[in-house]
Enzyme design. Structure first.
Site, PDB file in Angstrom:
ATOM      1  N   HIS A 454       0.832  -1.212   0.000  1.00  0.00           N
ATOM      2  CA  HIS A 454       0.000   0.000   0.000  1.00  0.00           C
ATOM      3  C   HIS A 454       0.861   1.255   0.000  1.00  0.00           C
ATOM      4  O   HIS A 454       0.691   2.151  -0.844  1.00  0.00           O
ATOM      5  CB  HIS A 454      -0.919  -0.014   1.224  1.00  0.00           C
ATOM      6  CG  HIS A 454      -1.758   1.222   1.381  1.00  0.00           C
ATOM      7  ND1 HIS A 454      -3.076   1.275   1.029  1.00  0.00           N
ATOM      8  CD2 HIS A 454      -1.461   2.463   1.856  1.00  0.00           C
ATOM      9  CE1 HIS A 454      -3.566   2.480   1.269  1.00  0.00           C
ATOM     10  NE2 HIS A 454      -2.594   3.225   1.775  1.00  0.00           N
ATOM     11  N   GLU A 455       1.781   1.343   0.950  1.00  0.00           N
ATOM     12  CA  GLU A 455       2.582   2.556   1.060  1.00  0.00           C
ATOM     13  C   GLU A 455       3.484   2.741  -0.157  1.00  0.00           C
ATOM     14  O   GLU A 455       3.767   3.872  -0.559  1.00  0.00           O
ATOM     15  CB  GLU A 455       3.408   2.540   2.343  1.00  0.00           C
ATOM     16  CG  GLU A 455       2.580   2.598   3.625  1.00  0.00           C
ATOM     17  CD  GLU A 455       1.639   3.792   3.684  1.00  0.00           C
ATOM     18  OE1 GLU A 455       1.970   4.846   3.097  1.00  0.00           O
ATOM     19  OE2 GLU A 455       0.564   3.677   4.300  1.00  0.00           O
ATOM     20  N   HIS A 458       1.756   4.689  -2.782  1.00  0.00           N
ATOM     21  CA  HIS A 458       1.939   6.134  -2.610  1.00  0.00           C
ATOM     22  C   HIS A 458       3.301   6.568  -3.155  1.00  0.00           C
ATOM     23  O   HIS A 458       3.433   7.619  -3.796  1.00  0.00           O
ATOM     24  CB  HIS A 458       1.869   6.506  -1.129  1.00  0.00           C
ATOM     25  CG  HIS A 458       0.498   6.500  -0.535  1.00  0.00           C
ATOM     26  ND1 HIS A 458      -0.549   7.239  -1.049  1.00  0.00           N
ATOM     27  CD2 HIS A 458       0.013   5.875   0.569  1.00  0.00           C
ATOM     28  CE1 HIS A 458      -1.623   7.061  -0.298  1.00  0.00           C
ATOM     29  NE2 HIS A 458      -1.314   6.231   0.691  1.00  0.00           N
ATOM     30  N   HIS A 461       3.316   6.940  -6.797  1.00  0.00           N
ATOM     31  CA  HIS A 461       2.588   8.156  -7.178  1.00  0.00           C
ATOM     32  C   HIS A 461       3.530   9.361  -7.146  1.00  0.00           C
ATOM     33  O   HIS A 461       3.457  10.251  -8.006  1.00  0.00           O
ATOM     34  CB  HIS A 461       1.413   8.353  -6.219  1.00  0.00           C
ATOM     35  CG  HIS A 461       0.300   9.182  -6.764  1.00  0.00           C
ATOM     36  ND1 HIS A 461      -0.831   9.485  -6.035  1.00  0.00           N
ATOM     37  CD2 HIS A 461       0.113   9.803  -7.957  1.00  0.00           C
ATOM     38  CE1 HIS A 461      -1.638  10.229  -6.749  1.00  0.00           C
ATOM     39  NE2 HIS A 461      -1.097  10.435  -7.916  1.00  0.00           N
TER      40      HIS A 461
END
Length: 667
Positions: A454-455, A458, A461
């Protein structure tokens, strides 16, 4: 900090930086930035895009690089010296934002530009800059601007105090057990880690279980004794309620002041202020989405509780829920989630899982580097390369829990990708995985595996941003969109082309037993009632605090919690909120006020995107390139929903989310 770093990627020399350096550099950065902006505002030449908007983007580089370096280290390694200066830094930065956004001459110059001929990212920069100024009060008269400055200063001070006290109460609430028998169910490695934690905290004997930020504590799944589980659970849910580190009143005061500020800005509630910058159409739409999900989620949670009581033989207690839920999974699906830890070693998950999936999708390469001066010995760095060998950026990983680190997991940026500044990204992932005892492998749970993926979503991104202007770069998107790319990246954690690469028993080297993923898939909906209800409870609590109107003050935060949650049809006595007011860092010191709904809002896009990847062959380079080019690289350079619809070929549909969460009719 006063000059750009000469290190690669302009990486800060953390080994040379002391608390006083940050404070001094931020103070000088504020003065320098105001001087630069003043020159723009007083420019006698007619305003153009270059001499006004682009000039503003170029300003304030001393302040920008110092603040980004400071926020990274303060959240991850808040030493006593940093905590001492933090209130002054927060006050400086907050006051400076007001000085910028409430500057009449600067706003007049920005507003005077005729931007009708601009297109693309240039037009987006104008519209977003003006929207930000107006949302911050640029159009208020001078009397109301003064009131706004005072409110912002008070809110900043309270938020800073909340953060400091939350870290204190996290450490205070760690549970000490004197006898190993109280911790039956923990592995030898977990016991050794708890023993080390006790010594580090000053205990001469026994074992210490530190807390993670959410209500649910990982060890509740393993501890055999209900009394031991009760002590850990109650320490978690009662954080911030008593003593010198009481945070409840600070949260209530912030909510009240935010409602007063909203009225000053011409809005009914703080939630209305926040949602003007969201992809959601408004507060009522968000409330309706949450309200529509609650009945099915609660019904599923009650059905799960009934199943748990068949095993426990008594009404289920909230501290026993995770333990017996794991027992159901073992019995019904022959799934022992705790035993899975032995197959998930941190480095293997990271390098052969997270990095490998990114290599397959996007052609990335990773080389660990050991030549950067870091703020803590546990921190690690990797240079990230594109498929053609060109350097993309730097990834910083800080994975282990420590007393100086805020709870939870997050991504941050030390530098951002912005071609205007010829800047390459340096992004961080920070987690709170219990540090193993000396010589033991760093094992992670399945939930922590998902968090790593998940991280890193980020991080991608931020790394992939192709923005020209820093204010539109990477994750600078609406709050209810920012979680979407990270949620999508979780889909690769158990992908059949990724999992075998990293899941191997840390002692025997044996692969994960055949059929484990099928078992996990079969068990996927088990526990979803609890998980969805726990999340919705937090989202409703957040919106309730931030739907207060001006003059509405809550004197008893715990009674307020109970009332608004039960009125919403939730069951907080059985399924407590993922975060309660006393430790809801996201909304009182994390930028998510009136925005915690974002996770479920983003998950609509996520579930629909997972369906797209599945329909188009999954882990393929061409799929990754499309996702990178049309979505991840775009940041806020165009409307994020426009980016989504270009990528997907249509607007998102909610049906994949309902199916995933077990909320679809007939499920």
């Amino acid at each position: 900090m006063l000059e750009p770093s000469t290190l690669p990627f302009e990486f800060p020399d953390y080994s040379a930086l002391e608390a006083a350096h940050y404070l001094d550099a931020i103070g000088q950065g504020v003065d320098q930035h105001l001087e630069e902006l003043g020159a723009i505002a007083q420019n006698t030449d007619a305003p153009t895009f270059e001499n006004t908007f682009v000039a503003v983007e170029r300003c304030g580089q001393l302040l920008r690089r110092t603040v980004m370096a400071y926020w990274t280290v303060f959240s991850a390694h808040a030493t006593d010296e940093l905590r001492e200066i933090d209130p002054e830094i927060q006050s400086l930065v907050s006051g400076h934002q007001d000085a910028i956004h409430l500057d009449e001459a600067l706003f007049a110059r920005l507003s005077a530009l005729d931007a009708r001929a601009l297109t693309g990212e240039d037009a987006r920069l104008v519209s977003e800059t003006l929207r930000t100024f107006r949302a911050a009060g640029a159009e208020l008269d001078e009397k109301r601007k003064q009131e706004l400055r005072a409110l912002n200063s008070q809110i900043t001070d309270l938020s800073s105090e909340y953060s400091r006290k939350l870290l204190g109460t996290m450490n205070d609430a760690a549970v000490h057990y004197s006898d190993a028998a109280e911790l039956d169910g923990l592995s030898d490695g977990q016991l050794a880690s708890a023993s080390d934690a006790a010594r580090a905290a000053g205990h001469t004997q026994g074992y210490l279980l530190s807390l993670v930020l959410p209500t649910g504590q990982p060890m509740l799944e393993c501890l055999e004794l209900s009394e031991s589980r009760r002590r850990l659970f109650e320490a978690s849910v009662n954080r911030g309620q008593e003593g010198a580190n009481r945070t409840l009143d600070l949260g209530a005061q912030m909510a009240s002041l935010r409602s007063k500020r909203a009225a000053l800005l011409g809005f009914d509630t703080h939630a209305d202020v926040v949602l003007q910058d969201a992809t959601a159409p408004g507060l009522e739409a968000v409330k309706a989405r949450l309200a529509g999900l609650v009945p099915a989620a609660v019904a599923n949670a009650r059905a799960e509780a009934a199943e748990l009581e068949k095993i426990s033989g008594a009404p289920i207690q909230p501290w026993d829920w995770t333990y017996y839920s794991a027992a159901v999974a073992r019995e019904r699906y022959t799934l022992d989630r705790a035993a899975l830890r032995e197959y998930f070693e941190l480095d293997a998950v990271l390098v052969r899982g997270v990095f490998s999936a990114a290599s397959r999708l996007y052609g990335l390469g990773f080389t660990e580097r050991f030549d950067f001066p870091l703020y803590h010995p546990d921190v690690r760095t990797w240079e990230v390369f594109n498929e053609d060998g060109s350097s993309l950026g730097l990834f910083v990983g800080d994975f282990f829990a420590r007393p100086t680190k805020a709870g939870g997991a997050w991504m941050n940026s030390i530098r951002e990708s912005a071609s205007l500044l010829e800047e390459r990204p340096v992004v961080t992932n920070t987690l709170n995985i219990p540090k193993p005892a000396q010589g033991e492998p760093a094992l992670v749970s399945l939930d922590e595996v998902n968090t790593l993926f998940h991280e890193f979503g980020h991080a991608l991104h931020g790394l992939f941003s192709a923005a020209i202007y820093p204010s539109l770069s990477g994750t600078a998107v609406p709050r209810d969109f920012v979680e979407y790319p990270s949620q999508v990246n979780e889909m690769w954690a158990l992908h059949p082309e990724v999992l075998p690469g990293y899941a191997a028993h840390t002692v025997t080297g044996e692969p994960l037993p055949a059929g484990t993923v099928d078992t996990l898939d079969a068990a996927a909906l088990w526990g979803e009632g609890f998980a969805t209800t726990e999340y919705l409870t937090a989202a409703v609590l957040d919106l309730s605090w931030h739907s207060l109107v001006d003059g509405e003050m809550v004197s008893d935060p715990l009674a307020f919690e109970q009332r608004v949650l039960t009125d919403a049809g939730l069951i907080p006595d059985l399924v407590p909120s993922r975060y309660r007011t006393g430790y809801f860092k996201h909304i009182f010191d994390g930028g998510y006020s009136a925005g915690y709904y974002s996770y479920i809002w983003s998950e609509v896009l996520d579930a629909d995107t997972v369906q797209w990847f599945t329909e188009n062959g999954g882990l393929k380079r061409e799929n990754g390139e499309r996702f990178r080019d049309e979505l991840l690289s775009r940041g806020n350079t165009r409307d994020p929903l426009e980016s989504y619809e270009i990528f997907r070929g249509r607007p998102a549909r909610i049906e994949p989310l309902l199916a995933r969460r077990g909320l679809a009719k007939g499920k």
